[in-house]
Design a protein around this motif. Structure first.
Motif, short mmCIF file in Angstrom:
data_model
loop_
_atom_site.label_atom_id
_atom_site.label_comp_id
_atom_site.label_asym_id
_atom_site.label_seq_id
_atom_site.Cartn_x
_atom_site.Cartn_y
_atom_site.Cartn_z
N TYR A 39 -7.28 40.27 -11.27
CA TYR A 39 -8.56 41.96 -10.98
C TYR A 39 -8.21 42.72 -11.57
CZ TYR A 39 -8.94 46.31 -7.89
OH TYR A 39 -9.40 47.02 -7.27
N LEU A 40 -9.44 43.57 -12.19
CA LEU A 40 -9.19 44.88 -13.02
C LEU A 40 -10.16 45.87 -12.21
CD1 LEU A 40 -11.17 43.21 -16.06
CD2 LEU A 40 -8.76 42.84 -15.25
N ASN A 41 -9.56 46.87 -12.38
CA ASN A 41 -9.53 47.97 -11.02
C ASN A 41 -10.80 49.21 -12.54
OD1 ASN A 41 -9.76 50.61 -10.22
ND2 ASN A 41 -7.81 50.30 -9.41
N GLU A 42 -11.85 49.31 -11.34
CA GLU A 42 -12.94 49.61 -12.19
C GLU A 42 -12.10 51.27 -12.66
OE1 GLU A 42 -17.15 48.89 -10.69
OE2 GLU A 42 -16.24 50.74 -9.06
N ARG A 43 -10.97 52.30 -12.36
CA ARG A 43 -11.00 52.58 -12.45
C ARG A 43 -10.00 52.76 -14.13
NH1 ARG A 43 -7.74 56.40 -7.57
NH2 ARG A 43 -9.36 56.27 -6.54
N ASP A 44 -9.41 51.14 -14.57
CA ASP A 44 -8.81 51.14 -15.90
C ASP A 44 -9.78 51.19 -16.87
OD1 ASP A 44 -6.35 51.71 -14.48
OD2 ASP A 44 -6.38 49.95 -13.48
N THR A 45 -8.69 50.97 -18.45
CA THR A 45 -9.95 50.01 -19.09
C THR A 45 -9.25 48.88 -19.69
OG1 THR A 45 -9.00 52.32 -20.59
CG2 THR A 45 -9.38 50.26 -22.19
N TRP A 46 -10.36 48.12 -20.16
CA TRP A 46 -10.49 46.49 -19.20
C TRP A 46 -10.58 46.26 -21.28
CZ3 TRP A 46 -15.11 45.51 -16.00
CH2 TRP A 46 -14.95 45.87 -15.13
N ASN A 47 -9.77 45.15 -21.15
CA ASN A 47 -9.19 43.98 -22.19
C ASN A 47 -9.94 42.74 -22.09
OD1 ASN A 47 -8.77 43.27 -24.66
ND2 ASN A 47 -6.16 43.61 -24.00
N VAL A 48 -10.72 42.00 -21.92
CA VAL A 48 -11.35 41.39 -21.69
C VAL A 48 -11.23 40.42 -22.97
CG1 VAL A 48 -12.32 41.79 -19.40
CG2 VAL A 48 -13.76 41.68 -22.07
N LYS A 49 -10.55 38.67 -22.43
CA LYS A 49 -10.40 37.66 -23.91
C LYS A 49 -11.55 36.62 -23.41
CE LYS A 49 -5.23 39.16 -23.96
NZ LYS A 49 -3.96 38.74 -23.83
N ALA A 50 -11.54 36.18 -24.55
CA ALA A 50 -12.82 35.08 -24.38
C ALA A 50 -11.68 33.47 -22.81
CB ALA A 50 -12.63 33.94 -25.98
N GLY A 51 -12.59 33.41 -22.43
CA GLY A 51 -12.31 32.52 -21.40
C GLY A 51 -10.80 32.96 -20.19
N GLY A 52 -11.50 33.95 -20.60
CA GLY A 52 -10.84 34.78 -19.44
C GLY A 52 -11.56 35.17 -18.40
N ARG A 53 -10.42 34.85 -16.34
CA ARG A 53 -11.00 35.00 -15.15
C ARG A 53 -10.53 36.76 -14.87
NH1 ARG A 53 -10.19 29.55 -12.53
NH2 ARG A 53 -12.39 28.20 -12.77
N TYR A 54 -12.03 36.87 -14.71
CA TYR A 54 -11.46 38.30 -13.56
C TYR A 54 -12.07 38.53 -12.67
CZ TYR A 54 -10.10 38.59 -18.63
OH TYR A 54 -10.27 38.66 -19.84
N TYR A 55 -11.83 39.48 -11.45
CA TYR A 55 -13.14 39.63 -10.87
C TYR A 55 -12.25 41.06 -10.36
CZ TYR A 55 -8.89 40.14 -7.40
OH TYR A 55 -7.90 40.50 -6.37
N THR A 56 -13.26 42.25 -10.21
CA THR A 56 -13.73 43.18 -9.42
C THR A 56 -14.11 43.91 -8.22
OG1 THR A 56 -12.84 45.87 -10.43
CG2 THR A 56 -15.05 44.32 -11.29
N GLN A 57 -13.76 44.77 -7.36
CA GLN A 57 -14.01 45.68 -6.28
C GLN A 57 -14.42 47.03 -6.26
OE1 GLN A 57 -11.22 44.88 -3.05
NE2 GLN A 57 -9.95 42.69 -3.45
N ARG A 58 -15.71 47.37 -5.47
CA ARG A 58 -16.01 48.67 -5.09
C ARG A 58 -16.15 48.64 -4.13
NH1 ARG A 58 -20.87 51.41 -8.49
NH2 ARG A 58 -19.30 50.51 -10.12
N ASN A 59 -15.37 49.77 -3.20
CA ASN A 59 -15.46 49.81 -2.13
C ASN A 59 -14.80 49.00 -1.09
OD1 ASN A 59 -16.24 51.78 0.09
ND2 ASN A 59 -17.42 49.88 0.95
N GLY A 60 -13.89 48.13 -1.38
CA GLY A 60 -13.33 46.80 -0.89
C GLY A 60 -14.47 45.95 0.18
N SER A 61 -15.65 46.04 -0.66
CA SER A 61 -16.57 45.19 0.34
C SER A 61 -17.86 44.51 -0.47
CB SER A 61 -16.93 46.47 1.17
OG SER A 61 -18.00 47.05 1.01
N SER A 62 -17.61 45.09 -1.59
CA SER A 62 -18.74 43.96 -2.69
C SER A 62 -17.81 43.63 -3.40
CB SER A 62 -19.61 45.04 -2.98
OG SER A 62 -20.56 45.17 -2.53
N ILE A 63 -17.38 42.77 -4.45
CA ILE A 63 -16.96 42.39 -5.81
C ILE A 63 -17.58 41.61 -6.08
CG2 ILE A 63 -16.27 39.91 -4.14
CD1 ILE A 63 -14.14 39.69 -4.95
N ILE A 64 -17.03 41.64 -7.47
CA ILE A 64 -17.78 40.62 -8.85
C ILE A 64 -16.53 39.80 -9.48
CG2 ILE A 64 -19.12 40.68 -10.65
CD1 ILE A 64 -20.55 43.11 -10.43
N ALA A 65 -17.06 38.79 -9.34
CA ALA A 65 -15.85 37.56 -9.94
C ALA A 65 -16.69 36.97 -11.47
CB ALA A 65 -15.30 36.54 -9.08
#
Length: 429
Positions: A39-65
């Motif tokens: 999980y990556l919080n939209e408020r934080d700085t992100w450090n994504v890596k090759a092959g990484g698996r991530y998701y984030t939410q907004r409002n608790g009702s929309s999600i992107i993975a």
């Protein structure tokens, strides 16, 4: 087609766990966490890596993975995107809902989206959603609640008192729909009821401030038919597409960039901070590919499948379809086409989808609305226009769209998951 029931049983659990968009996102998040997504919080700085698996939410009702490609840069790989929506037409509880008439405790409701109202009568209803409150330390807090048992009903008026009931009676949303919760000598305090529910769930509550709550049918999703060929449930439009996209994403085993976006508010136009016409997906892409030119190159190597259920041809109302474009349940997912861009399908994207279906041995059907009827739309044209990605609109054919109890074919579910998995593995789109 003979299929193992295990994926369908998992789907039924997901549908039962997800009476609201908030609960759907929570259920999807749990499954993503179990599959190793971070999980990556939209408020934080992100450090994504090759092959990484991530998701984030907004409002608790929309999600992107999403997953990052393993051997190529995201600019060179692009994203294989599947899009769906988490919301469904329903009855929302009003801010000041308490009603007390003739000794009955009722709640006022507001219609959310294009609800087929008649099926809501005489159902065992409960309430679920999110409640915001001040905790005992004076801080703003929020929690999901679900009464999880039948607590209300909207009784029909007896035929003896309305002899025209079967002759096309109009339903007045303001006066016909307030559900009955019980009997009392005075008006109930709904917020006090919510406070008790929160406290029973382990929360320390000083004051309930506000809420987004919906009524829902407590009847479980189920497989029906003599050979269990059909799935029936509330909210198949469009939690079914969310589940198919999620299952494919988790199990695709692809080295390419994969993305699933499930937006709220599609049923009311998608124009919100968390809707497809809002900036959520665009903000994510800007964070992953900072330079504008590189982002444009990445999107030029990307494609989206907008997945939202299609209208299957109803045997009792076949004249509501174009005779050459009437999809059948359990005969394959449907490519949705509209000359006026209510769907984003092009000849190129539809051909790509057909090749994917052929590769996994699945059939494909087409839907075009009758030329004398209005056509609905999806997140497909909106997302395509917002970020400039080539798109196709597809969907599993279903009956009773926007009813409290919808119906789809089980084989179509399994076939669509396989097509999505093949799509996620494509080297070039």
């Amino acid at each position: 087609m003979n299929q193992s029931n295990a994926p369908l049983e998992s789907l039924i659990r997901f549908l039962n766990e997800s009476p609201t968009p908030f609960h759907a996102v929570a259920a999807m998040s749990t499954r993503l966490e179990s599959a190793g997504f971070e999980y990556l919080n939209e408020r934080d700085t992100w450090n994504v890596k090759a092959g990484g698996r991530y998701y984030t939410q907004r409002n608790g009702s929309s999600i992107i993975a999403w997953t990052m490609p393993t051997t190529r840069s995201l600019v060179d790989s692009g994203f294989r995107m599947v899009g769906a929506h988490t919301d469904s037409p329903c009855l929302r509880v009003k801010p000041n809902p308490e009603m007390h008439r003739h000794g009955y405790s009722q709640l006022g409701v507001e219609v959310y989206g294009g609800v087929l109202l008649a099926p809501w009568f005489d159902r065992d209803l409960s309430i679920a959603g999110r409640v915001s409150f001040k905790n005992t330390e004076g801080e703003l807090d929020a929690a999901l609640i679900n009464f999880d048992k039948p607590i209300a009903i909207i009784p029909s008026l007896a035929i003896h008192l309305d002899r025209e009931a079967n002759s096309g009676r109009a339903i007045n949303a303001q006066t016909f729909l307030p559900p009955i919760l019980g009997q009392s000598d005075k008006k109930a305090d709904f917020r006090a009821l919510l406070k008790t529910q929160l406290e029973e769930g382990g929360h320390s509550v000083s004051e309930v401030l506000n809420y987004e709550l919906s009524f829902y049918d407590t009847q479980s999703a189920a497989l029906i038919g003599l050979d269990e060929a059909f799935l029936v449930s509330a909210r198949l439009d469009n939690l079914l597409s969310c589940y198919m996209g999620l299952t494919a994403l988790i199990n695709a085993n692809s080295d390419e960039g994969m993305l699933l976006v499930c937006n709220d508010h599609e049923e009311v136009g998608s124009m919100s901070a968390v809707g497809a016409q809002g900036p959520m997906l665009e903000h994510l892409l800007e964070r992953l590919v900072v330079k504008s030119e590189d982002r444009s190159r990445m999107l030029a190597r990307s494609m989206m499948i907008s997945a939202d259920n299609a209208h299957g041809i109803h045997p009792n109302f076949a004249d509501k379809h174009d005779a050459n474009h009437g999809p059948l349940l359990n005969k394959g997912p449907v490519i949705k086409i509209n000359a006026n861009q209510r769907y984003a399908t092009t000849d190129v994207t539809s051909s790509q989808f057909r090749l994917l279906a052929q590769a996994v041995g699945a059939n494909v059907q087409e839907f075009v609305v009758r030329s004398d009827m209005a056509c609905g739309s999806t997140i497909g044209p909106i997302t395509s226009a917002e970020i400039g990605v080539k798109t196709i609109d597809i969907g599993v054919p279903q009956f009773a769209m926007h009813s409290i109890r919808e119906m789809a074919g089980t084989s179509d579910v399994m076939d669509t998951i396989e097509i999505f998995k093949a799509f996620y593995r494509l080297e070039n789109v």
